[in-house]
Design an enzyme around this catalytic site. Structure first.
Site, PDB file in Angstrom:
ATOM      1  CG  LEU A  11      -1.752  -1.224   1.483  1.00 38.18           C
ATOM      2  CD1 LEU A  11      -2.576  -1.079   2.719  1.00 38.18           C
ATOM      3  CD2 LEU A  11      -2.848  -1.006   0.252  1.00 38.18           C
ATOM      4  CG  ASP A  12       0.613   4.335  -2.898  1.00 33.75           C
ATOM      5  OD1 ASP A  12       1.210   3.486  -3.562  1.00 33.75           O
ATOM      6  OD2 ASP A  12      -0.335   5.024  -3.379  1.00 33.75           O
ATOM      7  CE  LYS A  13       6.530   7.775   4.502  1.00 29.75           C
ATOM      8  NZ  LYS A  13       7.949   8.408   4.695  1.00 29.75           N
TER       9      LYS A  13
ATOM     10  CG  HIS B 289       1.028   5.406  -7.340  1.00 35.71           C
ATOM     11  ND1 HIS B 289       0.938   5.091  -6.020  1.00 35.71           N
ATOM     12  CD2 HIS B 289       1.930   5.940  -7.567  1.00 35.71           C
ATOM     13  CE1 HIS B 289       2.156   5.726  -5.450  1.00 35.71           C
ATOM     14  NE2 HIS B 289       2.589   6.191  -6.532  1.00 35.71           N
TER      15      HIS B 289
ATOM     16  CE  LYS C 277      -2.621   7.540  -3.389  1.00 32.65           C
ATOM     17  NZ  LYS C 277      -1.187   7.440  -2.783  1.00 32.65           N
TER      18      LYS C 277
END
Ligand code: URA
Length: 251
Positions: A101-103, A202, A205
């Site tokens: 998962l992204d930060k 991503h 997004k």
């Protein structure tokens, strides 16, 4: 396997705590006190007890973490805190996060030492469901919703976890992905539930950007049949139940 390794894999303590427990005679093997840390045992058939409590060896462990923002989905990082470090002593056994998962993304992250299951869950061929609660910049229009539901073209980026394929209109050497159809549920003006079946870098997004909207916050609430336990506060984790592990095998 060595007795001291068996005991530390079951989180009896650090290596020196395990040695000390052995010296104190707190460990028995098949009913007899054992003080030799190097004693070899059969982890499946020998009966090992610590302070009278029988220990059952499990080769694999599975944890559900509610990932907080600001933590990276990695086993090690030079600058930021990692999801594995959140497990504290439970991180002893070669545990790694299943996917990333992204930060700044929060929510459900599976951590395990079961490489085969992880490989299967991440395989691009399997299309395992990932469910995200997405806070968006402006209410989703009908057109944007249809776009997500039908799939959108997104440019391949170097960090992608899956292979790209060329597409008419792409520059030579560039690849464009047409995402698989997603499921969209409108929760409120600024919140949707988005179910996707791939796991590219991503992806959510980029999908929202492709339809002309923007992600303001992203939380994963489902993964391969697992549902984020609402009792877990950000940063908290728990072991999966047997049923949950089974559901992952079936995903
Ligand atoms: N999609 C994203 O854009 N980010 C994530 O962390 C997960 C899915």
């Amino acid at each position: 396997m060595r007795l001291d390794r068996f005991l530390s894999e079951l989180n009896i303590g650090t290596r020196s705590q395990v040695k000390s427990a052995l010296r104190q005679g707190l460990v028995t093997v098949n009913g007899l006190t054992e003080r030799d840390a190097g004693r070899r045992i059969d982890e499946l058939s020998d009966r090992v007890c610590f302070q009278g409590r029988s220990l059952h060896y499990r080769k694999f462990v599975y944890y559900m973490l509610n990932k907080p923002a600001g933590v990276v989905s990695a086993t090690r990082d030079n600058t930021a805190e990692t999801v594995v470090s959140l497990l504290g002593e439970d991180a002893l056994r070669d545990i790694f996060p299943v996917g990333r998962l992204d930060k700044d993304t929060t929510g459900l992250l599976l951590l395990t030492n079961d490489g085969e299951l992880s490989h299967r869950l991440l395989s691009p061929k399997r299309h395992v469901d990932k469910v995200y609660r997405v806070t968006i910049e402006h209410p989703l229009s009908e057109e944007e919703k249809t776009g997500l539901e039908q799939g959108v073209d997104i440019m391949e980026e170097s960090h992608s976890m899956e292979e790209g394929h060329s597409h008419a209109g792409a520059c030579p050497g560039e690849a464009v992905w047409h995402t698989l159809p997603a499921r969209v549920e409108i929760l409120s003006d600024r919140e949707i539930l988005l179910t996707i079946h791939e796991g590219k870098f991503h992806q959510v997004k980029r999908m929202l950007r492709a339809v002309g909207n923007r992600v303001l916050a992203l939380e994963r609430v489902g993964f391969g049949g697992l549902v984020l336990d609402q009792g877990l506060k950000p940063g908290e984790y728990r072991e999966l139940t047997e049923q949950e592990v089974d559901s992952l095998h079936e995903a």
